[in-house]
Scaffold this motif. Structure first.
Motif, PDB file in Angstrom:
ATOM      1  N   PHE A  79       0.957  -1.126  -0.078  1.00 19.61           N
ATOM      2  CA  PHE A  79      -0.032   0.096  -0.196  1.00 19.61           C
ATOM      3  C   PHE A  79       0.904   1.322  -0.140  1.00 19.61           C
ATOM      4  N   TYR A  80       2.021   1.041   0.481  1.00 16.85           N
ATOM      5  CA  TYR A  80       2.928   2.215   0.760  1.00 16.85           C
ATOM      6  C   TYR A  80       3.106   2.807  -0.634  1.00 16.85           C
ATOM      7  N   PHE A  81       3.419   2.016  -1.586  1.00 15.06           N
ATOM      8  CA  PHE A  81       4.021   2.441  -3.146  1.00 15.06           C
ATOM      9  C   PHE A  81       2.730   2.827  -3.828  1.00 15.06           C
ATOM     10  N   LEU A  82       1.431   2.024  -3.723  1.00 17.01           N
ATOM     11  CA  LEU A  82       0.274   2.649  -4.307  1.00 17.01           C
ATOM     12  C   LEU A  82       0.125   3.966  -3.791  1.00 17.01           C
ATOM     13  N   GLY A  83       0.005   4.156  -2.570  1.00 18.56           N
ATOM     14  CA  GLY A  83      -0.039   5.439  -1.886  1.00 18.56           C
ATOM     15  C   GLY A  83       0.694   6.680  -2.246  1.00 18.56           C
ATOM     16  N   GLU A  84       1.878   6.496  -2.233  1.00 23.54           N
ATOM     17  CA  GLU A  84       3.025   7.334  -2.624  1.00 23.54           C
ATOM     18  C   GLU A  84       2.853   7.717  -4.334  1.00 23.54           C
ATOM     19  N   MET A  85       2.385   6.617  -5.080  1.00 22.83           N
ATOM     20  CA  MET A  85       2.300   7.019  -6.491  1.00 22.83           C
ATOM     21  C   MET A  85       1.002   8.027  -6.456  1.00 22.83           C
ATOM     22  N   LEU A  86       0.037   7.915  -5.953  1.00 23.77           N
ATOM     23  CA  LEU A  86      -1.268   8.511  -6.049  1.00 23.77           C
ATOM     24  C   LEU A  86      -1.424   9.707  -5.148  1.00 23.77           C
ATOM     25  N   ASN A  87      -0.298   9.969  -4.291  1.00 26.72           N
ATOM     26  CA  ASN A  87       0.131  11.004  -3.342  1.00 26.72           C
ATOM     27  C   ASN A  87      -1.008  11.266  -2.162  1.00 26.72           C
ATOM     28  N   VAL A  88      -1.273   9.795  -1.698  1.00 33.61           N
ATOM     29  CA  VAL A  88      -2.344   9.531  -0.665  1.00 33.61           C
ATOM     30  C   VAL A  88      -1.687  10.474   0.706  1.00 33.61           C
ATOM     31  N   TYR A  89      -2.454  10.893   1.409  1.00 36.05           N
ATOM     32  CA  TYR A  89      -1.929  11.504   2.924  1.00 36.05           C
ATOM     33  C   TYR A  89      -1.184  10.586   3.580  1.00 36.05           C
ATOM     34  N   GLN A  90      -0.120  11.025   3.952  1.00 40.61           N
ATOM     35  CA  GLN A  90       0.764  10.179   4.902  1.00 40.61           C
ATOM     36  C   GLN A  90       0.298   9.426   6.022  1.00 40.61           C
ATOM     37  N   GLU A  91      -0.639   9.947   6.711  1.00 40.48           N
ATOM     38  CA  GLU A  91      -1.426   9.191   7.808  1.00 40.48           C
ATOM     39  C   GLU A  91      -2.231   8.156   7.316  1.00 40.48           C
ATOM     40  N   VAL A  92      -2.935   8.434   6.190  1.00 39.21           N
ATOM     41  CA  VAL A  92      -3.888   7.203   5.719  1.00 39.21           C
ATOM     42  C   VAL A  92      -2.809   5.946   5.171  1.00 39.21           C
ATOM     43  N   ILE A  93      -1.513   6.461   4.515  1.00 36.01           N
ATOM     44  CA  ILE A  93      -0.796   5.332   4.147  1.00 36.01           C
ATOM     45  C   ILE A  93      -0.289   4.697   5.332  1.00 36.01           C
ATOM     46  N   ALA A  94      -0.081   5.396   6.418  1.00 29.27           N
ATOM     47  CA  ALA A  94       0.690   4.985   7.561  1.00 29.27           C
ATOM     48  C   ALA A  94      -0.582   3.983   8.262  1.00 29.27           C
ATOM     49  N   ASP A 126       7.017  -6.761   8.383  1.00 32.38           N
ATOM     50  CA  ASP A 126       8.183  -6.812   8.981  1.00 32.38           C
ATOM     51  C   ASP A 126       9.071  -6.809   8.117  1.00 32.38           C
ATOM     52  N   ASN A 127       9.099  -5.996   6.848  1.00 34.64           N
ATOM     53  CA  ASN A 127      10.224  -6.143   5.752  1.00 34.64           C
ATOM     54  C   ASN A 127      10.879  -4.843   5.299  1.00 34.64           C
ATOM     55  N   GLY A 128      11.204  -4.075   6.124  1.00 31.35           N
ATOM     56  CA  GLY A 128      11.974  -2.742   5.882  1.00 31.35           C
ATOM     57  C   GLY A 128      11.029  -1.571   5.827  1.00 31.35           C
ATOM     58  N   ILE A 129       9.755  -1.684   5.907  1.00 33.27           N
ATOM     59  CA  ILE A 129       9.183  -0.321   5.851  1.00 33.27           C
ATOM     60  C   ILE A 129       8.705   0.225   6.943  1.00 33.27           C
ATOM     61  N   ILE A 130       8.779  -0.262   8.222  1.00 38.76           N
ATOM     62  CA  ILE A 130       8.358   0.085   9.296  1.00 38.76           C
ATOM     63  C   ILE A 130       9.362   1.377   9.964  1.00 38.76           C
ATOM     64  N   ALA A 131      10.458   1.245   9.450  1.00 42.70           N
ATOM     65  CA  ALA A 131      11.271   2.402   9.835  1.00 42.70           C
ATOM     66  C   ALA A 131      10.939   3.808   9.481  1.00 42.70           C
ATOM     67  N   ARG A 132      10.371   3.742   8.212  1.00 40.14           N
ATOM     68  CA  ARG A 132       9.784   4.991   7.455  1.00 40.14           C
ATOM     69  C   ARG A 132       8.319   5.400   8.287  1.00 40.14           C
ATOM     70  N   LEU A 133       7.839   4.456   8.839  1.00 39.23           N
ATOM     71  CA  LEU A 133       6.474   5.086   9.483  1.00 39.23           C
ATOM     72  C   LEU A 133       6.724   5.020  10.967  1.00 39.23           C
ATOM     73  N   ARG A 134       8.119   5.026  11.658  1.00 39.42           N
ATOM     74  CA  ARG A 134       8.239   4.995  13.048  1.00 39.42           C
ATOM     75  C   ARG A 134       7.701   6.417  13.685  1.00 39.42           C
ATOM     76  N   PRO A 135       7.610   7.510  12.897  1.00 37.27           N
ATOM     77  CA  PRO A 135       7.403   8.889  13.627  1.00 37.27           C
ATOM     78  C   PRO A 135       6.010   8.781  13.910  1.00 37.27           C
ATOM     79  N   PHE A 136       5.096   8.104  13.129  1.00 32.20           N
ATOM     80  CA  PHE A 136       3.854   7.636  13.216  1.00 32.20           C
ATOM     81  C   PHE A 136       3.605   6.832  14.548  1.00 32.20           C
ATOM     82  N   LEU A 137       4.218   5.672  14.363  1.00 31.55           N
ATOM     83  CA  LEU A 137       3.859   4.896  15.732  1.00 31.55           C
ATOM     84  C   LEU A 137       4.631   5.421  16.998  1.00 31.55           C
ATOM     85  N   ASP A 138       5.274   6.390  16.919  1.00 31.00           N
ATOM     86  CA  ASP A 138       5.784   7.023  18.158  1.00 31.00           C
ATOM     87  C   ASP A 138       4.657   7.934  18.587  1.00 31.00           C
TER      88      ASP A 138
END
Ligand code: FE2
Ligand code: FE2
Length: 292
Positions: free
Chosen positions: A181-196, A210-222
């Protein structure tokens, strides 16, 4: 509650070369270019997205670094109707139902605070912190409810119609429906929070992707409020998934069976604090927002 304003988005061009490599590969494949070495799950997603002329048109604009000019939420609705529905109707109805459950819950909370609702004997609901959600927070949750499983198009449809329990290999592959969903979301410019929210919709209870994408979303998870909204989405999703009609199940599971047996097991890592929001919608003799 403040009124939800209609906001235009996707009016600004973005530099295509700055998007993630996998987003660029997805876009190229959607536009019909041959992409070598592409992840097989992303390739499946691209094949399904090509069913929508609107999405192909919008993606061509993205590749030319032009503003799409159509709001991302409208584009995702095209994905739902043109791509997901012909791909797998059960997932299509799951997303429709999830959106309705979330909408009904917020209607219920228009005139009362969560603390004023019946706790249905749920200790977690009483003791946890209930955050005040703005109309934007609520809208993001409703969007995530409506779109979070679009990544299910990352597999052949037979994957979702497997009878009985998934094999270990299949369970490992489940990662990708959330991750991509991350790449679909980025392609269509979906709001970051909805992507997260969408990418993480199995993270609190199952720990994937659990395959490398979580680090990018860590600011949300915090953020505690984000965790609260994510756990709410996950609770509704587990309930919805368990009570939906599915072709591979002999019979639909009842509301009571799911609340008493499934939820405590499935939500062991998260807690049951969000279950009273579901219970509050229960009508006598029926489940919650009956599946189509
Ligand atoms: Fe999912
Ligand atoms: Fe789901």
């Amino acid at each position: 509650m403040e009124a939800v304003k209609f906001v235009m988005n996707n009016q600004e061009p973005r530099d295509f070369s700055l998007l993630d490599q996998e987003t660029q590969a997805l876009a190229s494949a959607v536009c019909g270019h041959k992409v070598t070495g592409m992840n097989v799950h992303l390739a499946h997603l691209a094949k399904n997205l090509r069913k929508s002329e609107t999405i192909v048109w919008a993606t061509k604009r993205v590749m030319k670094s032009e503003a799409i000019g159509i709001n991302w939420e409208h584009l995702l609705n095209y994905v739902v109707e043109d791509c997901l529905k012909p791909f797998h109707e059960e997932t299509y109805w799951h997303l429709k139902r999830m959106h309705r459950i979330m909408t009904e819950q917020f209607k219920l909370l228009e005139h009362q605070k969560p603390e004023q609702l019946d706790d249905f004997g749920c200790q977690d609901f009483r003791t946890m912190e209930h955050f005040e959600l703005t109309s934007s927070d609520q809208q993001n949750l409703k969007w995530a409810a409506a779109f979070h499983d679009l990544g299910r198009m990352c597999y052949p449809v037979s994957f979702w119609n497997t009878k009985g329990a998934f094999s270990l290999k299949q369970r490992k592959q489940l990662d990708f429906h959330a991750r991509n969903f991350y790449f679909l979301g980025e392609m269509l410019n979906v709001y970051q929070e909805v992507i997260a929210l969408s990418v993480l919709h199995h993270w609190p209870n199952k720990g994937y992707p659990d395959n490398g994408i979580i680090a990018r979303l860590r600011p949300f998870l915090d953020q505690p409020k984000f965790q609260y909204t994510l756990n709410w989405l996950v609770t509704n999703d587990v309930y919805g998934g368990a009570t939906d009609r599915r072709s591979y199940r002999d019979h639909a599971w009842s509301h009571e069976q799911v609340i008493i047996e499934t939820m405590p097991k499935e939500m062991a890592r998260v807690g049951l604090g969000w279950v009273p929001f579901i219970q509050a919608l229960k009508q006598p003799g029926q489940g919650v927002v009956c599946p189509a």
